[in-house]
Motif scaffolding. Structure first.
Motif, PDB file in Angstrom:
ATOM      1  N   SER A 165       0.816  -1.222   0.000  1.00 29.86           N
ATOM      2  CA  SER A 165       0.000   0.000   0.000  1.00 29.86           C
ATOM      3  C   SER A 165       0.847   1.269   0.000  1.00 29.86           C
ATOM      4  CB  SER A 165      -0.941  -0.002   1.202  1.00 29.86           C
ATOM      5  OG  SER A 165      -0.212  -0.051   2.428  1.00 29.86           O
ATOM      6  N   ARG A 166       2.067   1.216   0.524  1.00 26.38           N
ATOM      7  CA  ARG A 166       2.916   2.407   0.561  1.00 26.38           C
ATOM      8  C   ARG A 166       3.964   2.412  -0.549  1.00 26.38           C
ATOM      9  NH1 ARG A 166       2.327   5.672   4.742  1.00 26.38           N
ATOM     10  NH2 ARG A 166       4.356   6.618   4.331  1.00 26.38           N
ATOM     11  N   VAL A 167       3.961   1.383  -1.388  1.00 31.36           N
ATOM     12  CA  VAL A 167       4.935   1.323  -2.478  1.00 31.36           C
ATOM     13  C   VAL A 167       4.492   2.235  -3.610  1.00 31.36           C
ATOM     14  CG1 VAL A 167       5.997  -0.125  -4.236  1.00 31.36           C
ATOM     15  CG2 VAL A 167       5.684  -1.022  -1.919  1.00 31.36           C
ATOM     16  N   LYS A 168       5.356   3.159  -3.981  1.00 28.45           N
ATOM     17  CA  LYS A 168       5.029   4.108  -5.046  1.00 28.45           C
ATOM     18  C   LYS A 168       5.804   3.822  -6.329  1.00 28.45           C
ATOM     19  CE  LYS A 168       4.001   8.357  -3.945  1.00 28.45           C
ATOM     20  NZ  LYS A 168       4.115   9.795  -3.532  1.00 28.45           N
ATOM     21  N   LEU A 169       7.056   3.384  -6.198  1.00 24.17           N
ATOM     22  CA  LEU A 169       7.907   3.149  -7.365  1.00 24.17           C
ATOM     23  C   LEU A 169       8.462   1.733  -7.336  1.00 24.17           C
ATOM     24  CD1 LEU A 169      10.126   6.392  -7.339  1.00 24.17           C
ATOM     25  CD2 LEU A 169       7.953   6.054  -8.523  1.00 24.17           C
ATOM     26  N   MET A 170       8.757   1.210  -8.532  1.00 27.90           N
ATOM     27  CA  MET A 170       9.461  -0.066  -8.652  1.00 27.90           C
ATOM     28  C   MET A 170      10.531   0.076  -9.722  1.00 27.90           C
ATOM     29  SD  MET A 170       7.968  -3.861  -9.542  1.00 27.90           S
ATOM     30  CE  MET A 170       9.012  -5.326  -9.420  1.00 27.90           C
ATOM     31  N   TRP A 171      11.797  -0.091  -9.320  1.00 29.82           N
ATOM     32  CA  TRP A 171      12.900  -0.042 -10.265  1.00 29.82           C
ATOM     33  C   TRP A 171      13.090  -1.419 -10.902  1.00 29.82           C
ATOM     34  CZ3 TRP A 171      14.934   4.177 -12.167  1.00 29.82           C
ATOM     35  CH2 TRP A 171      14.881   5.360 -11.429  1.00 29.82           C
TER      36      TRP A 171
END
Length: 381
Positions: A165-171
């Motif tokens: 729920s708090r993840v905004k970006l994924m590299w």
């Protein structure tokens, strides 16, 4: 003096910044160091690139400030490159932002999207800058593993069991650095679906797509990807221009415009001569890529021989500018690195700097002439 910013304590000096000081000191002491550690191309750019820089520098009107977005001709060349090489159509006026290197772009993107406390998915092993920038901004790094037997596919099943729920970006990064996992269209398709499901922005770091790959792939060539993904690309590796600091960010217009707001506060545009050189590079024909591939293929075969002499294992299907090798069970990768440096005058990179999953690995760079790699082979008794 009332102290340094707290963020200084959240990061360490970049490994190569510190280690190369030691290597350079050994060279100054007369040690014949063969540097197979850092991925800085030793080959020169094409003559057309150099000529474009020279002719622009000779023009008295070329030395003023430039646009934060780069000149129109550069953005058009970048758009043509994407159309020709990846089959991706981009609007040069709205969906392309030239960068002074893609490493700087990692900071620009992170500053644009992250607030303190936000979470970022980062591959382990992976490029250390993803973590350091995340820490500098007070966000939290969440690491995910990749399956080297499945082209570097992230363990999405494990991620699905976590609170995102708090993840905004994924590299993501294919071909992956440091492992060389090539990625694939099915893997990227899965990632697009995953990002849409969880409201995550995919950031694809793509500087190795033309180095020892079967097919260069952009994530934006995946249907629906532009809704959730942006891509960083670079001229550093594939055009032998790392010191020129030329990269690009591509993606949807509304996100590009926000990144530009941040970028415009951090630099004053790219020197016109560098832009003209970049245009010349982007317009090179397929022979440039095939010749570069032949050079790196020959070098990689020699690095494989070097790895064999050290009893290391590696994947011959890997791509990119490095060879990722596992040390035998019971052997320390760090001890091997030190042994080669201090006893054989060969510098390679310990895998642990790329994350905990790299503890049992070492990395070799292909940025060294064949005769030097052969010399390194001959030093191993």
């Amino acid at each position: 003096m009332k102290g340094f910013a707290d963020r200084v304590n959240s990061v360490e000096e970049y490994y190569f910044s510190a280690k190369l000081r030691e290597v350079n000191q050994l060279i100054a002491e007369g040690k014949p160091i063969i540097n197979l550690g850092i991925g800085s191309p030793d080959l020169a750019p094409d003559k057309k690139v150099i000529d474009a820089l020279k002719s622009t520098a000779d023009n008295q009107q070329s030395h003023g400030y430039q646009s934060y977005q780069g000149i129109a001709e550069l953005r058009t060349s970048m758009g043509n490159f994407y159309a020709r090489e990846y089959g991706v159509s981009l609007d040069p006026t709205k969906e392309i932002l030239p960068m002074m290197g893609s490493k700087e772009g990692i900071m620009h993107l992170s500053m644009t999207f992250l607030n303190p406390g936000d979470e970022v998915l980062i591959p382990n092993p992976g490029y250390p800058t993803y973590t350091s920038v995340t820490n500098l901004l007070g966000a939290k790094a969440i690491y995910y593993g990749i399956d080297l037997g499945k082209a570097g596919r992230p363990n999405l099943e494990e991620l699905e069991n976590q609170d995102l729920s708090r993840v905004k970006l994924m590299w993501i990064n294919y071909p992956h650095m440091p492992t060389g996992a090539p990625g694939s269209r099915p893997v990227l398709q899965e990632l697009v679906v995953f990002a849409k499901k969880h409201g995550i922005i995919l950031l694809h770091d793509n500087p190795y797509s033309h180095i020892l790959t079967k097919e260069p792939i952009s994530i934006l060539s995946i249907p629906g990807a532009k809704e959730v993904a942006m891509e960083l690309n670079s001229l550093s590796k594939v055009f032998n221009m790392p010191g020129w600091r030329v990269g690009m960010l591509v993606g949807r217009e509304d996100w590009i415009s926000k990144v530009l707001k941040v970028k415009s506060k951090m630099d004053s545009g790219m020197f016109l001569g560098i832009q003209k050189g970049a245009i010349a590079a982007l317009n090179l024909g397929e022979s440039w890529f095939s010749d570069l591939g032949s050079t790196y293929q020959s070098r990689r075969k020699l690095v494989w021989k070097l790895a064999d002499k050290l009893n290391l294992s590696y994947d011959t299907n890997a791509a990119g500018l490095f060879v990722w090798c596992k040390v035998p069970d019971g052997r320390s990768a760090v001890e091997l690195v030190d042994e080669l440096l201090y006893e054989r005058n060969i510098f390679i990179t310990p895998g642990k700097i790329f994350g905990s999953e790299g503890e049992s690995y070492v990395r070799f760079s292909l940025c060294m002439p064949e005769f030097k790699i052969l010399e390194a082979i001959n030093r191993i008794k």
